[in-house]
Design a protein around this motif. Structure first.
Motif, PDB file in Angstrom:
ATOM      1  N   PHE A 125       0.875  -1.177   0.000  1.00  0.00           N
ATOM      2  CA  PHE A 125       0.000   0.000   0.000  1.00  0.00           C
ATOM      3  C   PHE A 125       0.912   1.227   0.000  1.00  0.00           C
ATOM      4  O   PHE A 125       1.579   1.515   1.001  1.00  0.00           O
ATOM      5  CB  PHE A 125      -0.842  -0.081   1.281  1.00  0.00           C
ATOM      6  CG  PHE A 125      -1.920   0.951   1.424  1.00  0.00           C
ATOM      7  CD1 PHE A 125      -2.604   1.446   0.336  1.00  0.00           C
ATOM      8  CD2 PHE A 125      -2.286   1.410   2.692  1.00  0.00           C
ATOM      9  CE1 PHE A 125      -3.625   2.372   0.496  1.00  0.00           C
ATOM     10  CE2 PHE A 125      -3.300   2.337   2.860  1.00  0.00           C
ATOM     11  CZ  PHE A 125      -3.970   2.818   1.762  1.00  0.00           C
ATOM     12  N   THR A 128       2.705   6.771   2.001  1.00  0.00           N
ATOM     13  CA  THR A 128       3.659   7.667   2.684  1.00  0.00           C
ATOM     14  C   THR A 128       4.810   8.081   1.768  1.00  0.00           C
ATOM     15  O   THR A 128       5.302   7.289   0.965  1.00  0.00           O
ATOM     16  CB  THR A 128       4.225   6.946   3.940  1.00  0.00           C
ATOM     17  OG1 THR A 128       3.131   6.503   4.731  1.00  0.00           O
ATOM     18  CG2 THR A 128       5.108   7.876   4.756  1.00  0.00           C
ATOM     19  N   SER A 134       2.466  12.337   7.414  1.00  0.00           N
ATOM     20  CA  SER A 134       1.045  12.270   7.769  1.00  0.00           C
ATOM     21  C   SER A 134       0.184  13.219   6.938  1.00  0.00           C
ATOM     22  O   SER A 134      -1.041  13.063   6.895  1.00  0.00           O
ATOM     23  CB  SER A 134       0.855  12.626   9.251  1.00  0.00           C
ATOM     24  OG  SER A 134       1.750  11.931  10.059  1.00  0.00           O
ATOM     25  N   PHE A 158       8.824   3.999   3.450  1.00  0.00           N
ATOM     26  CA  PHE A 158       8.272   3.031   4.422  1.00  0.00           C
ATOM     27  C   PHE A 158       7.142   2.183   3.830  1.00  0.00           C
ATOM     28  O   PHE A 158       6.119   1.960   4.487  1.00  0.00           O
ATOM     29  CB  PHE A 158       7.733   3.740   5.679  1.00  0.00           C
ATOM     30  CG  PHE A 158       8.743   4.575   6.407  1.00  0.00           C
ATOM     31  CD1 PHE A 158      10.003   4.073   6.685  1.00  0.00           C
ATOM     32  CD2 PHE A 158       8.432   5.863   6.835  1.00  0.00           C
ATOM     33  CE1 PHE A 158      10.938   4.834   7.362  1.00  0.00           C
ATOM     34  CE2 PHE A 158       9.363   6.633   7.523  1.00  0.00           C
ATOM     35  CZ  PHE A 158      10.614   6.119   7.778  1.00  0.00           C
ATOM     36  N   ASN A 369      -0.397   7.791  13.168  1.00  0.00           N
ATOM     37  CA  ASN A 369       0.129   8.130  14.478  1.00  0.00           C
ATOM     38  C   ASN A 369      -1.007   8.417  15.457  1.00  0.00           C
ATOM     39  O   ASN A 369      -2.010   9.028  15.084  1.00  0.00           O
ATOM     40  CB  ASN A 369       1.012   9.374  14.319  1.00  0.00           C
ATOM     41  CG  ASN A 369       1.971   9.478  15.459  1.00  0.00           C
ATOM     42  OD1 ASN A 369       1.582   9.863  16.552  1.00  0.00           O
ATOM     43  ND2 ASN A 369       3.204   9.103  15.216  1.00  0.00           N
TER      44      ASN A 369
HETATM   45  C1  LIG Z   1       7.534  -0.211   9.945  1.00  0.00           C
HETATM   46  C2  LIG Z   1       6.699   0.763   9.170  1.00  0.00           C
HETATM   47  C3  LIG Z   1       5.929   0.300   8.117  1.00  0.00           C
HETATM   48  C4  LIG Z   1       5.184   1.194   7.344  1.00  0.00           C
HETATM   49  N1  LIG Z   1       4.493   0.731   6.265  1.00  0.00           N
HETATM   50  C5  LIG Z   1       3.845   1.601   5.455  1.00  0.00           C
HETATM   51  C6  LIG Z   1       3.202   1.159   4.246  1.00  0.00           C
HETATM   52  O1  LIG Z   1       3.186  -0.033   3.933  1.00  0.00           O
HETATM   53  N2  LIG Z   1       2.620   2.095   3.458  1.00  0.00           N
HETATM   54  C7  LIG Z   1       2.612   3.414   3.748  1.00  0.00           C
HETATM   55  O2  LIG Z   1       2.089   4.203   2.977  1.00  0.00           O
HETATM   56  N3  LIG Z   1       3.218   3.875   4.889  1.00  0.00           N
HETATM   57  C8  LIG Z   1       3.832   2.996   5.727  1.00  0.00           C
HETATM   58  N4  LIG Z   1       4.442   3.459   6.879  1.00  0.00           N
HETATM   59  C9  LIG Z   1       4.470   4.886   7.156  1.00  0.00           C
HETATM   60  C10 LIG Z   1       3.595   5.318   8.318  1.00  0.00           C
HETATM   61  O3  LIG Z   1       2.258   5.252   7.933  1.00  0.00           O
HETATM   62  C11 LIG Z   1       4.076   6.729   8.682  1.00  0.00           C
HETATM   63  O4  LIG Z   1       5.336   6.591   9.302  1.00  0.00           O
HETATM   64  C12 LIG Z   1       3.121   7.423   9.571  1.00  0.00           C
HETATM   65  O5  LIG Z   1       1.931   7.664   8.865  1.00  0.00           O
HETATM   66  C13 LIG Z   1       3.677   8.770  10.056  1.00  0.00           C
HETATM   67  O6  LIG Z   1       4.272   9.508   9.026  1.00  0.00           O
HETATM   68  P1  LIG Z   1       5.762  10.075   9.204  1.00  0.00           P
HETATM   69  O7  LIG Z   1       6.632   8.929   9.594  1.00  0.00           O
HETATM   70  O8  LIG Z   1       6.172  10.817   7.992  1.00  0.00           O
HETATM   71  O9  LIG Z   1       5.665  11.050  10.404  1.00  0.00           O
HETATM   72  P2  LIG Z   1       5.331  12.621  10.377  1.00  0.00           P
HETATM   73  O10 LIG Z   1       4.055  12.855   9.650  1.00  0.00           O
HETATM   74  O11 LIG Z   1       6.550  13.331   9.912  1.00  0.00           O
HETATM   75  O12 LIG Z   1       5.104  12.900  11.903  1.00  0.00           O
HETATM   76  C14 LIG Z   1       6.198  12.885  12.841  1.00  0.00           C
HETATM   77  C15 LIG Z   1       5.667  13.144  14.251  1.00  0.00           C
HETATM   78  O13 LIG Z   1       4.989  14.415  14.295  1.00  0.00           O
HETATM   79  C16 LIG Z   1       3.665  14.235  14.752  1.00  0.00           C
HETATM   80  N5  LIG Z   1       2.755  15.189  14.089  1.00  0.00           N
HETATM   81  C17 LIG Z   1       2.766  15.579  12.793  1.00  0.00           C
HETATM   82  N6  LIG Z   1       1.767  16.453  12.560  1.00  0.00           N
HETATM   83  C18 LIG Z   1       1.104  16.592  13.722  1.00  0.00           C
HETATM   84  C19 LIG Z   1      -0.050  17.352  14.154  1.00  0.00           C
HETATM   85  N7  LIG Z   1      -0.724  18.140  13.313  1.00  0.00           N
HETATM   86  N8  LIG Z   1      -0.439  17.258  15.449  1.00  0.00           N
HETATM   87  C20 LIG Z   1       0.238  16.477  16.318  1.00  0.00           C
HETATM   88  N9  LIG Z   1       1.317  15.738  15.982  1.00  0.00           N
HETATM   89  C21 LIG Z   1       1.741  15.805  14.708  1.00  0.00           C
HETATM   90  C22 LIG Z   1       3.296  12.809  14.403  1.00  0.00           C
HETATM   91  O14 LIG Z   1       2.240  12.341  15.219  1.00  0.00           O
HETATM   92  C23 LIG Z   1       4.628  12.106  14.669  1.00  0.00           C
HETATM   93  O15 LIG Z   1       4.739  11.855  16.054  1.00  0.00           O
HETATM   94  C24 LIG Z   1       5.176   2.571   7.679  1.00  0.00           C
HETATM   95  C25 LIG Z   1       5.936   3.033   8.767  1.00  0.00           C
HETATM   96  C26 LIG Z   1       6.677   2.146   9.516  1.00  0.00           C
HETATM   97  C27 LIG Z   1       7.493   2.682  10.659  1.00  0.00           C
END
Ligand SMILES: Cc1cc2nc3c(=O)[nH]c(=O)nc-3n(C[C@H](O)[C@H](O)[C@H](O)COP(=O)(O)OP(=O)(O)OC[C@H]3O[C@@H](n4cnc5c(N)ncnc54)[C@H](O)[C@@H]3O)c2cc1C
Length: 388
Positions: A125, A128, A134, A158, A369
């Motif tokens: 899927f 990201t 997010s 990811f 998250n």
């Molecule tokens: C092992 C693993 C497998 C994954 N597999 C997939 C997959 O198959 N397909 C896919 O599409 N994605 C996948 N992901 C991605 C996952 O969905 C994202 O890591 C997650 O959605 C968060 O995005 P980010 O890592 O860019 O964090 P960011 O969006 O950069 O956020 C970083 C931090 O800031 C906080 N934050 C950001 N904005 C706000 C706000 N407005 N209010 C409060 N807090 C905020 C977040 O809660 C988080 O704590 C995977 C991730 C991991 C670790």
């Protein structure tokens, strides 16, 4: 409204036992060994598919079991409850809804029967991205229509199980954000065949847990125009549409983890004798386990309510989100109570606690998250001002 009681039916109880028993044939050593090598559980996923469990949500006319969300939730919960890791296959269940609800008849006839038999896997899927995280509507991967094809360019981050899947559900921008009325417009979903797809580079990432996760690079990758799911530009709504299922199923992964931790902690606390008595007699050991158990039971009620609302065709957004949050937090509390109860042994690989601890932690962060779940509840359930 259909059944809204919180007890399982006889069929659901039988399903629970059957899945648990199948999973128990894959002992802790199996998962430990794969974890150390960061390898995909091929044999386990193949057996689960053959037993029909991964096709639970596929309607019978396409070769599946035609079961509901509650049954799918039970299957994933029991995988994690048994000590295994449902992450190897859960996405197939939660992305299936997008194809079922919005896919063309041709897509469904072509792919679903083969997914049901295991001939094809749809477990990837791609949402990201490195620069959007997010904030999905800011994603930069583009799919531009050229004749009978879309040309895909961009990066994804990811993205799990790409090397183990034949098909991927991909979200890309088909109309630039400055040319749409709302930033949620202009995104489209594609069901693409990634077997040998030219212009797609997959770079595996070594993560904290065994999750088959990758960075993806699309460089003029051409996919047939028929890969588009539903209408062009409406993809964000289609993905949102599948979110409740995703939340309920991931909550179920966490509930299974939580139950495994509680059982493991109770067993160890009862047999480990220190200062002349079982450590479980000490409130410092017993209470965190009891507290986590109560949180798991409460989260189970919310998950079950969400699944039953979903299966009854009723709105389930608040319940699905709250279930995901509560279950992920409860599993994490159970993980900490379990590792604490085990003392130094909690950190030894052969006890499996450290592996499950790493696996359970993920669900506070992904696929969404918990901060963003709280933002959803604050804004959409309680009507408070938007934070982003
Ligand atoms: C092992 C693993 C497998 C994954 N597999 C997939 C997959 O198959 N397909 C896919 O599409 N994605 C996948 N992901 C991605 C996952 O969905 C994202 O890591 C997650 O959605 C968060 O995005 P980010 O890592 O860019 O964090 P960011 O969006 O950069 O956020 C970083 C931090 O800031 C906080 N934050 C950001 N904005 C706000 C706000 N407005 N209010 C409060 N807090 C905020 C977040 O809660 C988080 O704590 C995977 C991730 C991991 C670790």
């Amino acid at each position: 409204m259909s059944d809204m009681t919180f007890t399982l039916t006889d069929e659901q109880r039988a399903l629970k036992t059957a899945v648990y028993e199948l999973c128990k044939q894959y002992p802790p050593e199996y998962w430990r060994d794969l974890d150390a090598k960061r390898e995909y559980p091929e044999a386990f996923v193949t057996e689960l598919t053959k037993a029909g469990y991964l096709a639970a949500l596929i309607p019978p006319e396409y070769g599946g079991a035609g079961l509901g969300m509650m049954e799918a939730a039970i299957i994933l919960e029991e995988i994690n409850h048994s000590g295994g890791n449902a992450a190897a296959c859960h996405a197939q269940m939660y992305i299936m809804g997008t194809v079922l609800r919005h896919g063309s008849e041709a897509q469904k006839t072509l792919y679903l029967p083969k997914i049901a038999t295991g001939e094809l896997r749809l477990q990837a899927f791609g949402v990201t991205e490195p620069n959007s995280g997010s904030d999905t509507t800011k994603l930069q991967t583009t799919a531009i229509k050229k004749g009978d094809r879309y040309v895909v360019n961009g990066q994804k981050m990811f993205i799990s199980r790409v090397l183990q899947s034949d098909l991927m559900l991909l979200l890309a921008r088909t109309t630039p954000v400055d040319q749409v009325r709302k930033k949620t417009d202009g995104l489209s979903v594609f069901l693409i065949d990634i077997r040998g797809l030219k212009g797609l580079e997959v770079r595996p990432l070594r993560m904290m847990m065994n999750h088959s996760t990758n960075a993806l690079f699309f460089d003029n990758a051409e996919v047939p125009a028929e890969s588009l799911v539903g209408q062009e530009g409406k993809g964000f709504a289609y993905i949102l549409d599948g979110m409740n299922a995703e939340r309920i199923l991931v909550a179920s992964d966490s509930l299974g983890d939580g139950r495994w931790f509680i059982e493991k902690a109770v067993a160890y606390a009862g047999q480990r004798v220190i200062f002349g008595k079982p450590i479980g007699a000490n409130q410092g050991v017993q209470f965190p386990i009891a507290k986590a158990h109560m949180a798991i039971e409460a989260a189970d009620l919310m998950r079950t309510k969400a699944a039953k609302l979903f299966d009854a065709g009723l709105p389930s957004g608040p319940e699905a989100n709250m279930a995901k949050y509560l279950a992920a937090e409860a599993a994490w509390d159970a993980a900490n109570a379990c590792i604490d109860a085990h003392g130094g042994y909690g950190f030894a690989e052969e006890y499996d606690v450290e592996r499950k601890f790493r696996e359970a932690r993920l669900y506070k962060t992904a696929p969404i998250n918990n901060n963003l779940v709280m933002a959803y509840v604050g804004e959409h359930v309680l009507g408070m001002p938007r934070s982003y």
